[in-house]
Design a protein around this motif. Structure first.
Motif, PDB file in Angstrom:
ATOM      1  N   TYR A 158       0.835  -1.206   0.000  1.00 29.35           N
ATOM      2  CA  TYR A 158       0.000   0.000   0.000  1.00 29.35           C
ATOM      3  C   TYR A 158       0.869   1.255   0.000  1.00 29.35           C
ATOM      4  N   ARG A 159       2.030   1.176   0.659  1.00 26.46           N
ATOM      5  CA  ARG A 159       2.920   2.336   0.659  1.00 26.46           C
ATOM      6  C   ARG A 159       3.433   2.618  -0.760  1.00 26.46           C
ATOM      7  N   LEU A 160       3.659   1.539  -1.515  1.00 25.02           N
ATOM      8  CA  LEU A 160       4.093   1.691  -2.907  1.00 25.02           C
ATOM      9  C   LEU A 160       2.909   1.980  -3.837  1.00 25.02           C
ATOM     10  N   GLN A 161       1.728   2.200  -3.217  1.00 22.45           N
ATOM     11  CA  GLN A 161       0.519   2.598  -3.943  1.00 22.45           C
ATOM     12  C   GLN A 161      -0.105   1.490  -4.785  1.00 22.45           C
ATOM     13  N   ALA A 218      -5.261  14.234  -2.503  1.00 22.99           N
ATOM     14  CA  ALA A 218      -3.855  14.623  -2.664  1.00 22.99           C
ATOM     15  C   ALA A 218      -3.151  14.712  -1.304  1.00 22.99           C
ATOM     16  N   HIS A 219      -3.849  15.276  -0.302  1.00 20.78           N
ATOM     17  CA  HIS A 219      -3.269  15.366   1.046  1.00 20.78           C
ATOM     18  C   HIS A 219      -3.011  13.976   1.626  1.00 20.78           C
ATOM     19  N   ILE A 220      -4.003  13.089   1.491  1.00 15.84           N
ATOM     20  CA  ILE A 220      -3.865  11.741   2.055  1.00 15.84           C
ATOM     21  C   ILE A 220      -2.680  11.016   1.420  1.00 15.84           C
ATOM     22  N   LYS A 221      -2.594  11.074   0.097  1.00 16.69           N
ATOM     23  CA  LYS A 221      -1.581  10.296  -0.606  1.00 16.69           C
ATOM     24  C   LYS A 221      -0.193  10.934  -0.559  1.00 16.69           C
ATOM     25  N   ASP A 223     -12.164  13.212 -14.261  1.00 14.53           N
ATOM     26  CA  ASP A 223     -12.124  12.941 -12.819  1.00 14.53           C
ATOM     27  C   ASP A 223     -11.589  11.534 -12.545  1.00 14.53           C
ATOM     28  N   ILE A 224     -11.959  10.581 -13.384  1.00 19.34           N
ATOM     29  CA  ILE A 224     -11.498   9.201 -13.203  1.00 19.34           C
ATOM     30  C   ILE A 224      -9.973   9.145 -13.338  1.00 19.34           C
ATOM     31  N   VAL A 225      -9.471   9.717 -14.423  1.00 18.16           N
ATOM     32  CA  VAL A 225      -8.022   9.680 -14.673  1.00 18.16           C
ATOM     33  C   VAL A 225      -7.262  10.440 -13.590  1.00 18.16           C
ATOM     34  N   ARG A 226      -7.764  11.622 -13.251  1.00 18.26           N
ATOM     35  CA  ARG A 226      -7.076  12.431 -12.246  1.00 18.26           C
ATOM     36  C   ARG A 226      -7.043  11.715 -10.898  1.00 18.26           C
ATOM     37  N   GLN A 240      -4.441   9.143 -11.028  1.00 17.25           N
ATOM     38  CA  GLN A 240      -3.131   9.811 -10.996  1.00 17.25           C
ATOM     39  C   GLN A 240      -2.758  10.196  -9.569  1.00 17.25           C
ATOM     40  N   LEU A 241      -3.773  10.632  -8.818  1.00 17.35           N
ATOM     41  CA  LEU A 241      -3.531  11.016  -7.419  1.00 17.35           C
ATOM     42  C   LEU A 241      -3.491   9.792  -6.508  1.00 17.35           C
TER      43      LEU A 241
END
Lengths: 148, 144
Positions: free
Chosen positions: A108-111, B75-78, B99-102, B105-106
């Motif tokens: 999960y860390r590596l997404q 974005a904050h979480i990831k 929105d799906i792609v973004r 990506q995030l």
């Protein structure tokens, strides 16, 4: 409906037995799935990068990735996929025999998009592949960007 | 052990439906609700009034939210070394390809479009419960 739409799934798995079981379970669950197999991380990289002999490989809609692989292991491949601006949007589901907490957290860390532990029992294995199909290939919205 | 789910949702109707669907599907789920992105981040960071908030096992996140929207929350979480391992499922009215792609990506873990039909939304919540809370392995480390 999603069931009528072709879905390209890349299975990165070196165990011939697990490849066979996964193929059969997908065939039973959803005939519109095209299952591609890479037997190690290097071959998966070639498939994703359309390097010979995979020059005409489709972009996968979903990747199922074992962690323990010869040559380049699944953790390294996962890190590569998620660091690549184009590939990172492909949902990558870890599908492995390991259920070590360290592997779960690291993935999960590596997404990794999700982590599934492969059941040992045959019927549970088939049921899990059906769940993957039902959830990821019919419920989830997948990105269609980057198709070529 | 109860499963802690954080639902970030601005619509009271959708909150109510999601609560009911989880209650029918799985009694061990504890559903926490944040009604906008600012509240969600306060919950995740244990800020007042959420100092005793549990770490969620999974987050269900609407993209369109008042104050701080779901894209920013995601974005904050990831980008947070501790929070990024929490599976974050987009559950939104939007099915715009952008929105799906973004979201992917995030590094959203998956993207689900909220159905308009009542029974379809219930069925989808049950699928989330079945797949994420019974099949998927969730990380339990890094409890704060």
């Amino acid at each position: 409906m999603a069931a009528a739409m072709h879905r390209e799934v890349l299975l990165v798995e070196d165990s011939p037995g697990d490849v066979r079981l996964t193929q059969e379970a997908f065939r039973d669950a959803n005939v519109s799935v095209h299952l591609h197999v890479a037997v190690d991380g290097v071959e998966a990289m070639a498939f994703l990068g359309r390097a010979a002999p995979h020059a005409h490989a489709p972009r996968p809609d979903l990747i199922l990735l074992d962690l323990n692989l010869p040559r380049m292991d699944g953790r390294e491949l996962l890190a590569y996929i998620k660091a690549d601006d184009d590939l990172k949007t492909i949902p990558t589901v870890i599908f492995t025999t390991s259920d070590a907490e360290a592997d779960i957290v690291q993935s999960y860390r590596l997404q990794a998009n999700c982590y599934l532990s492969k059941p040992v029992q045959l019927d549970e294995f088939e049921s899990l592949v059906r769940s993957i199909n039902d959830f990821w290939l019919t419920k989830v919205r997948l990105p269609h960007q980057g198709q070529s | 052990m109860p499963v802690e789910v954080l639902l970030v949702e601005g619509s009271p109707g959708d909150v109510r439906l999601t609560q009911e669907a989880f209650r029918d599907a799985d009694r061990s789920v504890r559903l926490h609700v944040a009604t906008d992105g600012v509240e969600a981040m306060a919950f995740l960071r244990h800020q007042v009034p959420y100092v005793d908030a549990p770490r969620p096992d999974i987050i269900l996140l609407e993209l369109n939210l008042p104050r701080m929207d779901g894209r920013e929350v995601l974005a904050h979480i990831k980008a947070d070394a501790s929070l990024k391992t929490i599976p974050t499922v987009i559950l939104t009215t939007s099915d715009a390809e952008a929105d799906i792609v973004r979201s992917y990506q995030l590094q959203a873990n998956c993207y689900l479009k909220k159905p308009v039909q009542l029974d379809a939304l219930e069925a989808l919540v049950k699928s989330i419960n079945h797949f994420w809370l019974t099949k998927a392995k969730l990380p339990h480390q890094e409890q704060c």
